[in-house]
Enzyme design. Structure first.
Site, short mmCIF file in Angstrom:
data_model
loop_
_atom_site.label_atom_id
_atom_site.label_comp_id
_atom_site.label_asym_id
_atom_site.label_seq_id
_atom_site.Cartn_x
_atom_site.Cartn_y
_atom_site.Cartn_z
N ARG A 19 0.84 -1.21 0.00
CA ARG A 19 0.00 0.00 0.00
C ARG A 19 0.87 1.26 0.00
O ARG A 19 0.35 2.37 0.01
CB ARG A 19 -0.90 0.02 1.24
CG ARG A 19 -1.77 -1.22 1.43
CD ARG A 19 -2.97 -1.28 0.49
NE ARG A 19 -3.87 -0.15 0.53
CZ ARG A 19 -4.97 -0.05 1.31
NH1 ARG A 19 -5.27 -1.04 2.12
NH2 ARG A 19 -5.75 1.01 1.26
N THR A 65 11.10 -3.67 2.73
CA THR A 65 10.20 -4.60 3.40
C THR A 65 10.74 -6.03 3.27
O THR A 65 11.86 -6.23 2.81
CB THR A 65 8.75 -4.40 2.87
OG1 THR A 65 7.87 -5.19 3.63
CG2 THR A 65 8.62 -4.72 1.40
N LYS A 69 15.02 -6.52 5.33
CA LYS A 69 15.26 -5.47 6.32
C LYS A 69 16.64 -5.59 7.00
O LYS A 69 17.27 -4.60 7.32
CB LYS A 69 14.17 -5.49 7.37
CG LYS A 69 12.81 -5.04 6.84
CD LYS A 69 11.80 -5.00 7.96
CE LYS A 69 10.43 -4.58 7.48
NZ LYS A 69 9.46 -4.48 8.56
N ASN A 90 14.01 -0.42 7.86
CA ASN A 90 12.92 -0.40 6.87
C ASN A 90 12.91 0.90 6.07
O ASN A 90 12.00 1.12 5.27
CB ASN A 90 11.55 -0.68 7.51
CG ASN A 90 11.12 0.41 8.45
OD1 ASN A 90 11.91 1.26 8.83
ND2 ASN A 90 9.85 0.39 8.83
N GLY A 130 5.71 -12.92 19.24
CA GLY A 130 6.57 -12.81 18.07
C GLY A 130 7.90 -12.19 18.45
O GLY A 130 8.00 -11.47 19.47
N GLY A 133 11.67 -8.97 13.15
CA GLY A 133 12.12 -7.59 12.98
C GLY A 133 11.13 -6.57 13.51
O GLY A 133 11.52 -5.59 14.16
N ALA A 134 9.84 -6.77 13.26
CA ALA A 134 8.84 -5.80 13.71
C ALA A 134 8.77 -5.79 15.24
O ALA A 134 8.68 -4.73 15.86
CB ALA A 134 7.48 -6.13 13.10
N ARG A 155 7.00 -18.52 18.99
CA ARG A 155 6.91 -19.94 18.61
C ARG A 155 8.27 -20.62 18.79
O ARG A 155 8.36 -21.65 19.43
CB ARG A 155 6.45 -19.99 17.14
CG ARG A 155 6.18 -21.33 16.58
CD ARG A 155 5.62 -21.21 15.18
NE ARG A 155 6.52 -20.49 14.27
CZ ARG A 155 6.26 -20.28 12.99
NH1 ARG A 155 5.13 -20.71 12.45
NH2 ARG A 155 7.11 -19.63 12.22
N TYR A 216 -2.10 -5.17 8.99
CA TYR A 216 -3.27 -4.36 8.67
C TYR A 216 -4.27 -5.21 7.88
O TYR A 216 -3.90 -6.00 7.03
CB TYR A 216 -2.89 -3.07 7.94
CG TYR A 216 -2.20 -3.22 6.61
CD1 TYR A 216 -2.93 -3.21 5.44
CD2 TYR A 216 -0.83 -3.37 6.54
CE1 TYR A 216 -2.30 -3.35 4.22
CE2 TYR A 216 -0.18 -3.50 5.33
CZ TYR A 216 -0.93 -3.48 4.17
OH TYR A 216 -0.30 -3.62 2.96
P1 NDP Z 1 9.52 -11.71 10.64
O1 NDP Z 1 9.48 -12.70 9.52
O2 NDP Z 1 10.80 -11.05 11.01
O3 NDP Z 1 8.95 -12.43 11.98
C1 NDP Z 1 7.80 -13.20 11.93
C2 NDP Z 1 7.41 -13.64 13.34
O4 NDP Z 1 6.14 -14.31 13.25
C3 NDP Z 1 8.37 -14.62 14.00
O5 NDP Z 1 8.37 -14.34 15.39
C4 NDP Z 1 7.70 -15.97 13.72
O6 NDP Z 1 8.01 -16.96 14.67
C5 NDP Z 1 6.26 -15.60 13.86
N1 NDP Z 1 5.29 -16.48 13.17
C6 NDP Z 1 5.14 -16.63 11.84
N2 NDP Z 1 4.10 -17.46 11.59
C7 NDP Z 1 3.58 -17.82 12.79
C8 NDP Z 1 2.50 -18.65 13.20
N3 NDP Z 1 1.73 -19.29 12.30
N4 NDP Z 1 2.24 -18.80 14.52
C9 NDP Z 1 3.01 -18.15 15.43
N5 NDP Z 1 4.07 -17.36 15.12
C10 NDP Z 1 4.34 -17.19 13.81
O7 NDP Z 1 8.40 -10.64 10.27
P2 NDP Z 1 8.29 -9.12 10.80
O8 NDP Z 1 8.66 -9.10 12.23
O9 NDP Z 1 8.99 -8.19 9.89
O10 NDP Z 1 6.73 -8.83 10.60
C11 NDP Z 1 5.76 -9.43 11.45
C12 NDP Z 1 4.38 -8.94 11.05
O11 NDP Z 1 4.26 -7.54 11.32
C13 NDP Z 1 4.12 -9.12 9.55
O12 NDP Z 1 2.87 -9.75 9.41
C14 NDP Z 1 4.07 -7.73 8.99
O13 NDP Z 1 3.07 -7.59 7.99
C15 NDP Z 1 3.67 -6.89 10.21
N6 NDP Z 1 4.23 -5.52 10.14
C16 NDP Z 1 3.36 -4.47 10.12
C17 NDP Z 1 3.83 -3.17 10.06
C18 NDP Z 1 2.86 -2.04 10.03
O14 NDP Z 1 3.29 -0.90 9.75
N7 NDP Z 1 1.60 -2.22 10.34
C19 NDP Z 1 5.27 -2.88 9.98
C20 NDP Z 1 6.11 -4.07 10.05
C21 NDP Z 1 5.59 -5.34 10.10
P3 NDP Z 1 9.33 -17.89 14.54
O15 NDP Z 1 10.47 -17.06 15.03
O16 NDP Z 1 9.02 -19.04 15.40
O17 NDP Z 1 9.44 -18.25 13.06
#
Ligand code: NDP
Length: 267
Positions: A19, A65, A69, A90, A130, A133-134, A155, A216
């Site tokens: 977006r 993104t 990152k 980012n 979680g 990175g976020a 997880r 979102y």
């Molecule tokens: P990462 O890939 O760095 O981290 C993903 C995290 O999600 C890890 O902790 C992972 O666990 C966990 N995870 C993934 N799938 C599952 C599941 N099915 N059940 C439980 N835990 C799960 O991603 P980011 O940190 O960069 O982003 C995380 C979310 O935040 C994304 O969905 C992104 O869209 C959103 N975001 C939103 C922003 C906004 O401005 N609104 C800005 C940045 C991010 P594990 O370590 O065990 O793999």
């Protein structure tokens, strides 16, 4: 707008649902600033060359993104403190002498949206679901804002531990069995993207809890639905997305757009 447009864009892969272009077009129009905004969907091996070419050709700034990152932070000539603490960037911004600065504006975007939701993080008790990175960007910002405690539940336990040692602050700990109810529960996992809810015990959420999903979404995510069922006030991450986009606009141009109209209208 008669001057040549500042060249900006977003880089990642895949980028089909971004977006960012519509947000940045609206910000540029609102501020009367000429800004071209491209979508650079580049595969893995092309990331570093694509960034170097972009800035060598006079590019002004990039949003970065998934999945780049961390690599964005590594390739930059310098980095802000908030990007170093998050271990991820980012935003990339061209500096006066042509060098590239790495920044991370996720945390500030999140804090601004919390303010809109009238949630004061000072001394609050936060559960972070979680550890990617976020989660790191948001945890760093919460610490700066005076949060009382952050319990991390992820997880994979190893990644939760890495986040805790990266933060290096006694307020950030692994979530223990007797966590009780939290003021704020953040879903910083990407589970919602797969229409799933991350696992967490019911007792974390109560009627006074704000449950915030960073993803979102036009409809409530499974996490938001579950938290609402437990009595919590809920929010998705649209407001954060708009706020972090505005902050990146500020990093590039030194002008901060008004986010209210966009948050309400663009959705
Ligand atoms: P990462 O890939 O760095 O981290 C993903 C995290 O999600 C890890 O902790 C992972 O666990 C966990 N995870 C993934 N799938 C599952 C599941 N099915 N059940 C439980 N835990 C799960 O991603 P980011 O940190 O960069 O982003 C995380 C979310 O935040 C994304 O969905 C992104 O869209 C959103 N975001 C939103 C922003 C906004 O401005 N609104 C800005 C940045 C991010 P594990 O370590 O065990 O793999």
């Amino acid at each position: 707008m008669s001057e040549a447009p500042a060249r900006c864009g977003v880089i990642g892969f895949p980028l089909a649902h971004t977006r960012s272009p519509e947000l940045h077009r609206a910000f540029a129009e609102q501020c009367g600033l000429a800004q071209g905004y491209s979508v650079l969907a580049v595969p893995d091996s092309d990331f570093e060359p694509a960034v170097r070419t972009f800035f060598a050709n006079g590019g002004c700034g990039l949003n970065v993104t998934l999945p780049y990152k961390q690599r964005a932070l590594e390739l930059a000539d310098s980095a802000s403190e908030r990007a170093v603490r998050a271990g991820a960037a980012n935003v990339l911004a061209r500096q006066a002498l042509g060098t590239v600065l790495a920044d991370n504006v996720d945390g500030v975007g999140f804090l601004r949206d919390l303010k809109r939701l009238q949630f004061d993080p000072r001394d609050s008790k936060v559960c972070m679901l979680g550890a990617g990175g976020a989660a790191a960007g948001v945890t760093g910002a919460l610490l700066e804002a005076g949060v009382g405690a952050v319990g991390v539940l992820n997880r994979s336990v190893g990644r939760a531990q890495s986040l805790i040692s990266r933060m290096d602050d006694r307020r950030v700990t692994e979530l223990s069995g007797e966590g009780g109810t939290f003021d704020l529960v953040i879903n910083a996992t990407s589970a919602s993207l797969a229409n799933e809810c991350p696992e967490f015990p019911d007792e974390l959420v109560g009627r006074a809890t704000l449950a915030y999903d960073l993803v979102y979404a036009r409809e409530p995510t499974p996490f938001m639905q579950r938290a609402a069922g437990l009595g919590a006030r809920v929010s998705d991450g649209w407001g954060m997305l708009v706020e972090q986009a505005a902050e990146s606009f500020f990093v590039w141009h030194g002008v901060r757009p008004d986010t209210d109209p966009l948050r309400l209208e663009t959705r």
